[in-house]
Design a protein around this motif. Structure first.
Motif, PDB file in Angstrom:
ATOM      1  N   LYS A  40       0.797  -1.230   0.000  1.00 57.86           N
ATOM      2  CA  LYS A  40       0.000   0.000   0.000  1.00 57.86           C
ATOM      3  C   LYS A  40       0.826   1.274   0.000  1.00 57.86           C
ATOM      4  CE  LYS A  40      -3.886  -2.274   2.077  1.00 57.86           C
ATOM      5  NZ  LYS A  40      -4.664  -2.512   3.236  1.00 57.86           N
ATOM      6  N   GLY A  41       1.973   1.247  -0.624  1.00 56.87           N
ATOM      7  CA  GLY A  41       2.769   2.455  -0.766  1.00 56.87           C
ATOM      8  C   GLY A  41       3.401   2.911   0.532  1.00 56.87           C
ATOM      9  N   HIS A  42       3.861   4.156   0.533  1.00 55.37           N
ATOM     10  CA  HIS A  42       4.463   4.731   1.722  1.00 55.37           C
ATOM     11  C   HIS A  42       4.401   6.253   1.631  1.00 55.37           C
ATOM     12  CE1 HIS A  42       7.765   4.482  -1.203  1.00 55.37           C
ATOM     13  NE2 HIS A  42       8.237   5.558  -0.618  1.00 55.37           N
ATOM     14  N   LYS A  43       4.664   6.917   2.762  1.00 55.80           N
ATOM     15  CA  LYS A  43       4.640   8.379   2.799  1.00 55.80           C
ATOM     16  C   LYS A  43       6.064   8.902   2.749  1.00 55.80           C
ATOM     17  CE  LYS A  43       0.312   8.766   5.220  1.00 55.80           C
ATOM     18  NZ  LYS A  43      -0.421   9.220   6.380  1.00 55.80           N
ATOM     19  N   GLU A  44       6.232  10.016   2.029  1.00 55.68           N
ATOM     20  CA  GLU A  44       7.519  10.691   1.958  1.00 55.68           C
ATOM     21  C   GLU A  44       7.306  12.168   2.220  1.00 55.68           C
ATOM     22  OE1 GLU A  44       9.872  10.050  -1.504  1.00 55.68           O
ATOM     23  OE2 GLU A  44       9.979   7.883  -1.181  1.00 55.68           O
ATOM     24  N   THR A  45       8.355  12.820   2.665  1.00 55.11           N
ATOM     25  CA  THR A  45       8.300  14.247   2.907  1.00 55.11           C
ATOM     26  C   THR A  45       9.252  14.936   1.950  1.00 55.11           C
ATOM     27  OG1 THR A  45       7.853  13.840   5.248  1.00 55.11           O
ATOM     28  CG2 THR A  45       8.579  16.046   4.661  1.00 55.11           C
ATOM     29  N   TYR A  46       8.757  15.963   1.275  1.00 57.36           N
ATOM     30  CA  TYR A  46       9.563  16.732   0.346  1.00 57.36           C
ATOM     31  C   TYR A  46       9.319  18.205   0.613  1.00 57.36           C
ATOM     32  CZ  TYR A  46      11.460  18.559  -4.010  1.00 57.36           C
ATOM     33  OH  TYR A  46      12.192  19.263  -4.927  1.00 57.36           O
ATOM     34  N   SER A  49       6.478  19.087   2.942  1.00 56.55           N
ATOM     35  CA  SER A  49       5.144  18.572   2.622  1.00 56.55           C
ATOM     36  C   SER A  49       5.195  17.049   2.576  1.00 56.55           C
ATOM     37  CB  SER A  49       4.668  19.090   1.266  1.00 56.55           C
ATOM     38  OG  SER A  49       4.539  20.482   1.292  1.00 56.55           O
ATOM     39  N   GLU A  50       4.206  16.442   3.210  1.00 59.05           N
ATOM     40  CA  GLU A  50       4.124  14.980   3.209  1.00 59.05           C
ATOM     41  C   GLU A  50       3.172  14.538   2.109  1.00 59.05           C
ATOM     42  OE1 GLU A  50       2.152  12.280   6.356  1.00 59.05           O
ATOM     43  OE2 GLU A  50       4.214  12.569   7.046  1.00 59.05           O
ATOM     44  N   TYR A  51       3.580  13.513   1.367  1.00 60.01           N
ATOM     45  CA  TYR A  51       2.688  12.984   0.330  1.00 60.01           C
ATOM     46  C   TYR A  51       2.795  11.474   0.269  1.00 60.01           C
ATOM     47  CZ  TYR A  51       6.915  13.043  -2.580  1.00 60.01           C
ATOM     48  OH  TYR A  51       8.176  12.852  -3.070  1.00 60.01           O
ATOM     49  N   GLN A  52       1.742  10.863  -0.237  1.00 58.38           N
ATOM     50  CA  GLN A  52       1.619   9.411  -0.295  1.00 58.38           C
ATOM     51  C   GLN A  52       2.122   8.905  -1.650  1.00 58.38           C
ATOM     52  OE1 GLN A  52       0.548   7.333   2.102  1.00 58.38           O
ATOM     53  NE2 GLN A  52       0.565   5.476   0.893  1.00 58.38           N
ATOM     54  N   ILE A  53       3.012   7.922  -1.613  1.00 62.77           N
ATOM     55  CA  ILE A  53       3.452   7.257  -2.834  1.00 62.77           C
ATOM     56  C   ILE A  53       2.729   5.918  -2.879  1.00 62.77           C
ATOM     57  CG2 ILE A  53       5.385   6.202  -4.043  1.00 62.77           C
ATOM     58  CD1 ILE A  53       7.136   8.382  -2.998  1.00 62.77           C
ATOM     59  N   GLU A  54       1.785   5.789  -3.808  1.00 66.13           N
ATOM     60  CA  GLU A  54       0.983   4.570  -3.885  1.00 66.13           C
ATOM     61  C   GLU A  54       1.676   3.479  -4.687  1.00 66.13           C
ATOM     62  OE1 GLU A  54      -2.890   5.499  -5.340  1.00 66.13           O
ATOM     63  OE2 GLU A  54      -3.457   6.538  -3.502  1.00 66.13           O
ATOM     64  N   PHE A  55       2.381   3.854  -5.746  1.00 69.19           N
ATOM     65  CA  PHE A  55       3.030   2.864  -6.601  1.00 69.19           C
ATOM     66  C   PHE A  55       4.490   2.740  -6.192  1.00 69.19           C
ATOM     67  CE2 PHE A  55      -0.592   4.359  -9.042  1.00 69.19           C
ATOM     68  CZ  PHE A  55      -1.192   3.150  -9.358  1.00 69.19           C
ATOM     69  N   VAL A  56       4.804   1.592  -5.604  1.00 75.41           N
ATOM     70  CA  VAL A  56       6.122   1.340  -5.047  1.00 75.41           C
ATOM     71  C   VAL A  56       7.067   0.827  -6.140  1.00 75.41           C
ATOM     72  CG1 VAL A  56       7.359   0.005  -3.296  1.00 75.41           C
ATOM     73  CG2 VAL A  56       5.032   0.800  -2.848  1.00 75.41           C
ATOM     74  N   PRO A  57       8.295   1.338  -6.195  1.00 72.06           N
ATOM     75  CA  PRO A  57       9.256   0.846  -7.188  1.00 72.06           C
ATOM     76  C   PRO A  57       9.614  -0.617  -6.939  1.00 72.06           C
ATOM     77  CG  PRO A  57      10.050   2.868  -6.151  1.00 72.06           C
ATOM     78  CD  PRO A  57       8.845   2.421  -5.392  1.00 72.06           C
ATOM     79  N   LYS A  58       9.636  -1.395  -8.003  1.00 71.84           N
ATOM     80  CA  LYS A  58       9.994  -2.818  -7.949  1.00 71.84           C
ATOM     81  C   LYS A  58      10.836  -3.158  -9.173  1.00 71.84           C
ATOM     82  CE  LYS A  58       7.292  -3.898  -4.411  1.00 71.84           C
ATOM     83  NZ  LYS A  58       7.750  -4.460  -3.171  1.00 71.84           N
ATOM     84  N   ILE A  59      11.395  -4.360  -9.182  1.00 71.12           N
ATOM     85  CA  ILE A  59      12.123  -4.885 -10.326  1.00 71.12           C
ATOM     86  C   ILE A  59      11.371  -6.113 -10.825  1.00 71.12           C
ATOM     87  CG2 ILE A  59      14.246  -6.040 -11.085  1.00 71.12           C
ATOM     88  CD1 ILE A  59      14.730  -3.124 -10.616  1.00 71.12           C
ATOM     89  N   LYS A  60      11.197  -6.197 -12.146  1.00 67.87           N
ATOM     90  CA  LYS A  60      10.577  -7.378 -12.743  1.00 67.87           C
ATOM     91  C   LYS A  60      11.657  -8.153 -13.482  1.00 67.87           C
ATOM     92  CE  LYS A  60       7.522  -7.854 -16.493  1.00 67.87           C
ATOM     93  NZ  LYS A  60       6.217  -7.587 -17.109  1.00 67.87           N
ATOM     94  N   ILE A  61      11.800  -9.419 -13.112  1.00 74.12           N
ATOM     95  CA  ILE A  61      12.760 -10.311 -13.749  1.00 74.12           C
ATOM     96  C   ILE A  61      11.977 -11.305 -14.596  1.00 74.12           C
ATOM     97  CG2 ILE A  61      14.486 -12.107 -13.349  1.00 74.12           C
ATOM     98  CD1 ILE A  61      15.064 -10.742 -10.665  1.00 74.12           C
ATOM     99  N   GLU A  62      12.402 -11.483 -15.840  1.00 75.65           N
ATOM    100  CA  GLU A  62      11.757 -12.440 -16.737  1.00 75.65           C
ATOM    101  C   GLU A  62      12.804 -13.440 -17.232  1.00 75.65           C
ATOM    102  OE1 GLU A  62       8.581 -10.343 -19.334  1.00 75.65           O
ATOM    103  OE2 GLU A  62      10.186  -8.891 -18.986  1.00 75.65           O
TER     104      GLU A  62
END
Length: 112
Positions: A40-46, A49-62
């Motif tokens: 479910k993403g995570h919160k970051e501060t920039y 200002s705090e904002y929600q990151i819904e799409f989390v970075p991942k690696i796809k291996i094929e």
């Protein structure tokens, strides 16, 4: 032939690659992807200002393999990618009808 797709945490890529090499699996493709699931993403501060990151970075291996190597590949990925926390990722296994090496036009197992 089967295609094994694994969505993993980015910092686990080197460990997974090494685990696959130890099993004799040499060819793989990786992509940087983003996803949304139980983590479910995570919160970051920039700049205060705090904002929600819904799409989390991942690696796809094929990896496309002969059916006899799929279990070894899946075991290697599980061993190397698992942290025991939500967000470790998923593995998908699908059937591949054919593979063709462009340079030589070999097909099937010969193309792998």
């Amino acid at each position: 032939m089967r295609k094994v797709e694994a969505i993993i945490r980015p910092f686990k890529l080197d460990e997974v690659k090494e685990a696959l090499l130890e099993e004799g699996i040499r060819g793989l493709t990786i992509s940087e992807v983003r996803g949304y699931g139980r983590q479910k993403g995570h919160k970051e501060t920039y700049r205060g200002s705090e904002y929600q990151i819904e799409f989390v970075p991942k690696i796809k291996i094929e990896v496309v393999l002969e059916e006899s190597k799929v279990e070894k590949a899946v075991d290697a990925i599980l061993r190397a990618a698992k942290t025991g926390q939500v967000g470790d990722g998923k593995i998908f296994i699908t059937e591949v009808i054919d593979a063709i090496r462009i340079r030589t036009e070999e097909s099937g197992r010969d193309a792998l």
